[in-house]
Design a protein around this motif. Structure first.
Motif: not given
Length: 117
Positions: A108-109, A98, A69, A101-106
């Protein structure tokens, strides 16, 4: 008539749920080798791996995900600066999307991992 002797389902070997394993260990008391029988199953092996998996998940939530992050946020400011100068607008727009999207996936993970622990 149809010959099913070569079908993949018929030739597939079945896994045995319990397998006896023999291991050799040095026995320092007797000065020789001791044979130890270890009965293991797939479930026992999975439970044996569970503490290791939990430690990895804790490391991810406490160290690795925050680093990712931080790098995303660090990379976003130069992209925004270049966008304000209007250089490489199509590429930088895609790059920002991009990163978002990666930040929101991180995020959520991280929520899923913390919820599982």
């Amino acid at each position: 008539s149809r010959d099913d002797s070569n079908s993949p389902a018929r030739n597939r070997k079945r896994k045995r749920p319990n397998q006896d394993q023999w291991t050799l260990h040095r026995d320092p008391e007797r000065g020789g080798v001791a044979i130890v029988e270890e009965s293991t199953s797939e479930i026992d092996q999975d439970y044996a791996k569970l503490p290791v998996i939990i430690n990895h998940l804790r490391e991810w939530t406490s160290r690795i995900l925050p680093q990712i992050q931080s790098r995303i946020l660090h990379a976003a400011s130069p992209i925004l600066h270049e966008l304000s100068r209007q250089y490489f607008v199509p590429f930088l727009t895609v790059a920002l999307a991009c990163l978002g999207r990666i930040h929101s996936c991180i995020l959520k993970l991280g929520r899923v991992i913390v919820g599982a622990l």
